[in-house]
Design an enzyme around this catalytic site. Structure first.
Site, PDB file in Angstrom:
ATOM      1  CG  ASP A  22       5.040 -15.177 -19.049  1.00 57.15           C
ATOM      2  OD1 ASP A  22       5.825 -15.106 -18.091  1.00 57.15           O
ATOM      3  OD2 ASP A  22       4.821 -16.237 -19.658  1.00 57.15           O
ATOM      4  CG  ASP A  24      10.737 -18.366 -19.803  1.00 53.19           C
ATOM      5  OD1 ASP A  24      11.513 -17.791 -20.586  1.00 53.19           O
ATOM      6  OD2 ASP A  24      11.032 -18.631 -18.620  1.00 53.19           O
ATOM      7  NE  ARG A  77       6.001 -19.487  -7.914  1.00 52.20           N
ATOM      8  CZ  ARG A  77       6.655 -19.973  -8.961  1.00 52.20           C
ATOM      9  NH1 ARG A  77       7.728 -19.366  -9.411  1.00 52.20           N
ATOM     10  NH2 ARG A  77       6.249 -21.069  -9.560  1.00 52.20           N
TER      11      ARG A  77
END
Length: 191
Positions: free
Chosen positions: A11, A13, A104
């Site tokens: 991932d 952030d 998403r």
């Protein structure tokens, strides 16, 4: 073509760079953790392939555009290259939570994009490293091994879901990406 058991999917952030509840909207706000850049480079030098899977709903919300995101990723790639590594692929979801997309996270679409881009048959045995439950859930149907880091939203995730700390959860937990890289490279040396 990389082998699945030699792939680490990150991932972005909260794992590679500082996260913000107000979104990382510009290059000025994109603040990579130096230890994470170094960790990516060390993994690459040890023969691992590293890819990034990141939800970027700030695009759908109009906070920044695809060009701004590309600038952040070019900067990140340059930092990793300078450190002696390479990010093999960036997959991002530009959609909002109600857009009905298949990419998403926690859906596995971004990981499917990475699998296709890297020419792999499957992701069984790859590592999925994130700071939230949805990162780990995205990796589950693809056969990825889950890793949670305490940086970013990691501490918040553990506070909300203390059961993740149970040995039975199968989730490995590290203080940060560098801690995971240290452990993984130690495992590699031991075998």
């Amino acid at each position: 073509m990389p082998r699945a058991n030699r792939l680490v999917i990150l991932d972005r952030d909260g794992v590679i760079n500082r996260d913000s509840d107000n979104y990382v909207k510009s290059l000025d706000e994109f603040l990579p953790y130096p230890s994470a850049i170094n960790a990516i480079a060390r993994l690459c030098r040890a023969g691992w392939t590293v890819a990034v899977a990141t939800n970027q709903s700030g695009i759908a919300r109009g906070y920044y555009d695809e060009d701004t995101l590309a600038t952040m990723h070019e900067y990140l790639s340059a930092l990793v290259t300078q450190a002696g590594g390479k990010i093999a692929h960036f997959a991002h979801c530009p959609h909002g939570p109600n857009d009905g997309c298949d990419c998403r996270k926690p859906l596995p679409g971004l990981l499917e994009q990475i699998r296709t881009a890297l020419g792999m048959t499957d992701l069984q045995g790859s590592w999925m490293v994130g700071d939230s439950l949805r990162d780990l859930q995205a990796g589950e149907p693809m056969g990825c091994r889950p890793v949670l880091v305490r940086t970013g939203k990691g501490e918040r995730t553990l506070a909300k879901q203390p059961e993740l700390m149970s040995v039975d959860s199968g989730i490995r937990i590290f203080d940060d990406l560098a801690g995971f890289a240290d452990w993984l490279l130690d495992q590699q040396r031991a075998h």
